[in-house]
Write an enzyme that holds these catalytic residues in place. Structure first.
Site, PDB file in Angstrom:
ATOM      1  N   LYS A  82      37.027  43.348  46.881  1.00  0.00           N
ATOM      2  CA  LYS A  82      36.255  44.249  46.126  1.00  0.00           C
ATOM      3  C   LYS A  82      37.258  45.073  45.048  1.00  0.00           C
ATOM      4  O   LYS A  82      38.265  45.455  45.468  1.00  0.00           O
ATOM      5  CB  LYS A  82      35.649  45.482  47.177  1.00  0.00           C
ATOM      6  CG  LYS A  82      34.990  46.687  46.432  1.00  0.00           C
ATOM      7  CD  LYS A  82      33.541  45.997  45.568  1.00  0.00           C
ATOM      8  CE  LYS A  82      33.019  47.464  44.777  1.00  0.00           C
ATOM      9  NZ  LYS A  82      32.469  46.921  43.471  1.00  0.00           N
TER      10      LYS A  82
ATOM     11  N   CYS B 267      33.896  45.309  33.810  1.00  0.00           N
ATOM     12  CA  CYS B 267      32.699  45.956  34.726  1.00  0.00           C
ATOM     13  C   CYS B 267      31.900  46.809  33.869  1.00  0.00           C
ATOM     14  O   CYS B 267      32.116  47.575  32.806  1.00  0.00           O
ATOM     15  CB  CYS B 267      33.451  46.982  35.780  1.00  0.00           C
ATOM     16  SG  CYS B 267      32.118  47.909  36.506  1.00  0.00           S
TER      17      CYS B 267
ATOM     18  N   GLY C 244      29.373  32.658  38.499  1.00  0.00           N
ATOM     19  CA  GLY C 244      27.946  33.350  37.913  1.00  0.00           C
ATOM     20  C   GLY C 244      26.942  32.102  38.459  1.00  0.00           C
ATOM     21  O   GLY C 244      26.832  31.199  38.229  1.00  0.00           O
TER      22      GLY C 244
ATOM     23  N   ASN D 146      31.686  37.789  34.424  1.00  0.00           N
ATOM     24  CA  ASN D 146      31.389  39.042  35.296  1.00  0.00           C
ATOM     25  C   ASN D 146      29.863  39.021  34.775  1.00  0.00           C
ATOM     26  O   ASN D 146      29.258  38.076  34.215  1.00  0.00           O
ATOM     27  CB  ASN D 146      32.024  40.247  34.708  1.00  0.00           C
ATOM     28  CG  ASN D 146      32.185  41.148  35.643  1.00  0.00           C
ATOM     29  OD1 ASN D 146      31.192  41.447  36.456  1.00  0.00           O
ATOM     30  ND2 ASN D 146      33.055  41.971  35.886  1.00  0.00           N
TER      31      ASN D 146
HETATM   32  C1  SIN Z   1      30.704  47.445  40.045  1.00  0.00           C
HETATM   33  O1  SIN Z   1      31.448  48.061  41.192  1.00  0.00           O
HETATM   34  O2  SIN Z   1      29.965  48.469  39.403  1.00  0.00           O
HETATM   35  C2  SIN Z   1      30.785  46.107  39.968  1.00  0.00           C
HETATM   36  C3  SIN Z   1      32.151  45.701  39.512  1.00  0.00           C
HETATM   37  C4  SIN Z   1      32.031  44.804  38.237  1.00  0.00           C
HETATM   38  O3  SIN Z   1      31.032  44.275  37.847  1.00  0.00           O
HETATM   39  O4  SIN Z   1      33.261  44.421  37.654  1.00  0.00           O
END
Ligand code: SIN
Length: 353
Positions: A93, A177, A292, A240
């Site tokens: 994470k 992100c 993806g 992403n």
């Molecule tokens: C998030 O925690 O908002 C997702 C992370 C990401 O999309 O890089």
């Protein structure tokens, strides 16, 4: 069923396990349908006469399947289903310099063929990861990939130094992100800023390879890819999530409290395949972790044929914790069926018209 209260770093959908992607009808990967909320089925143990190992930025993975950042926490919860050593690696994470609570809920919304998330990088902070999560992960035989996001290039540098000293195998620099105000997409959509973050990360990562995670929310992904490659990136991960939005027509309110979020799941797979292919053509020597919408072996094979050296499974894990194992076996089966002696022979082997 593991205690869901412990899934603290995983986004929560309305239903705990929803069916997001399945093998094609009649394919060996297809499991019998199950009712929502019913027990997930452990795949049968299978063996294959193909070498499944791959190398990503100099890091050997025993198989090409990694779990994607933000969909697998730090592995603890999924470790109740199977030994994490079955995986090639884990992208943890996303970490920030300091602990973050993330964005207010609702921050997950289901969509046809996927989910929107606006989690906002909820995480315990890099020091807590090194103290409490990394030692636990090290008990397993898999590559540990730390994913980092910063508000400034300096924050990326500090985190790289800490993580390199702590001995992670690879650092995934997240410049993509879509759910944070500072950093995030601001870096990932501007080549000069993407390059600056990459060179600061490289300067502080010591011998640890740096992989930069790219955003699909750009006109030309090869422009950003070339910029970070020029700044010294050892590998690229893509894609992403795609920025998206859902609206409740009765309340006229967006479903997500942040209004918009990032779309993932099977709906994005063709976009990911196209972008991996474009980046591989632009930078043929650059190792790529493709991701993806991967939910089965055939999806992973498409990304590898397009040019990925390894693949990450993300959203599919919410529907089926065993998805990465099924993807691994499905991929090996395809390689074996095609008479290959190693899965890595798929990389870049697409025959474009
Ligand atoms: C998030 O925690 O908002 C997702 C992370 C990401 O999309 O890089």
């Amino acid at each position: 069923m593991p205690d869901r209260k412990k899934f603290v770093y995983l986004p929560k959908a309305k239903n705990d396990f929803v069916v997001i992607g399945r093998g094609a009808a009649g394919s060996p990967e297809q499991e019998p349908p199950r009712a929502p909320g019913s027990r997930v089925v452990r795949p049968k143990k299978r063996s294959f006469a193909v070498d499944q190992s791959v190398t990503l930025a100099g890091v050997r993975l025993k198989n090409p399947v990694v779990v994607a950042s933000g969909t697998f926490g730090f592995g603890r919860e999924y470790g109740e289903f199977y030994d994490l050593s079955e995986l090639g690696g884990i992208c943890c994470k996303g970490l920030t310099l300091h602990r973050r609570e993330g964005n207010p809920p609702p921050r997950i919304a289901e969509t046809p063929m996927g989910i929107l998330n606006s989690v906002g990088l909820q995480n315990p902070g890099v020091d807590a990861f090194i103290a409490h999560e990394l030692p636990e992960l090290r008990r397993h035989d898999l590559a540990v990939i730390a994913n980092i996001s910063g508000n400034t290039p300096e924050e990326y540098g500090i985190m790289c130094e800490k993580l390199s000293d702590a001995g992670v195998d690879l650092i995934e620099v997240n410049i993509s992100c879509p759910n944070v105000k500072a950093g995030g997409l601001a870096y990932g959509t501007r080549p000069e800023l993407a390059a600056e973050v990459t060179s600061v990360a490289k300067a502080h990562a010591g011998k640890t390879p740096v992989m930069v995670k790219l955003s699909p929310n750009v006109t030309d992904i090869t422009e950003i890819a070339r910029a970070v490659a020029g700044a010294g990136a050892d590998a690229l991960s893509l894609i992403n999530t795609l920025r998206g939005m859902r609206i409740d027509v009765n309340t006229r309110r967006p479903i997500l409290k942040m209004n918009t979020g990032g779309l993932s799941g099977p709906a994005v797979l063709p976009v990911a395949v196209r972008m991996v292919w474009e980046v591989h053509n632009a930078l043929p020597g650059m190792p790529i972790l493709g991701m993806g919408g991967v939910a089965k072996g055939e999806d992973a094979a498409q990304l590898m044929l397009a040019g990925a050296s390894a693949v990450a499974v993300g959203t599919a894990c919410f529907a089926d914790p065993y998805a990465p194992i099924r993807v691994r076996d499905g991929l090996a089966e395809i390689a074996q069926r095609q008479g290959l002696d190693k899965v890595s022979a798929l990389t870049g082997a697409v025959k474009p018209w």
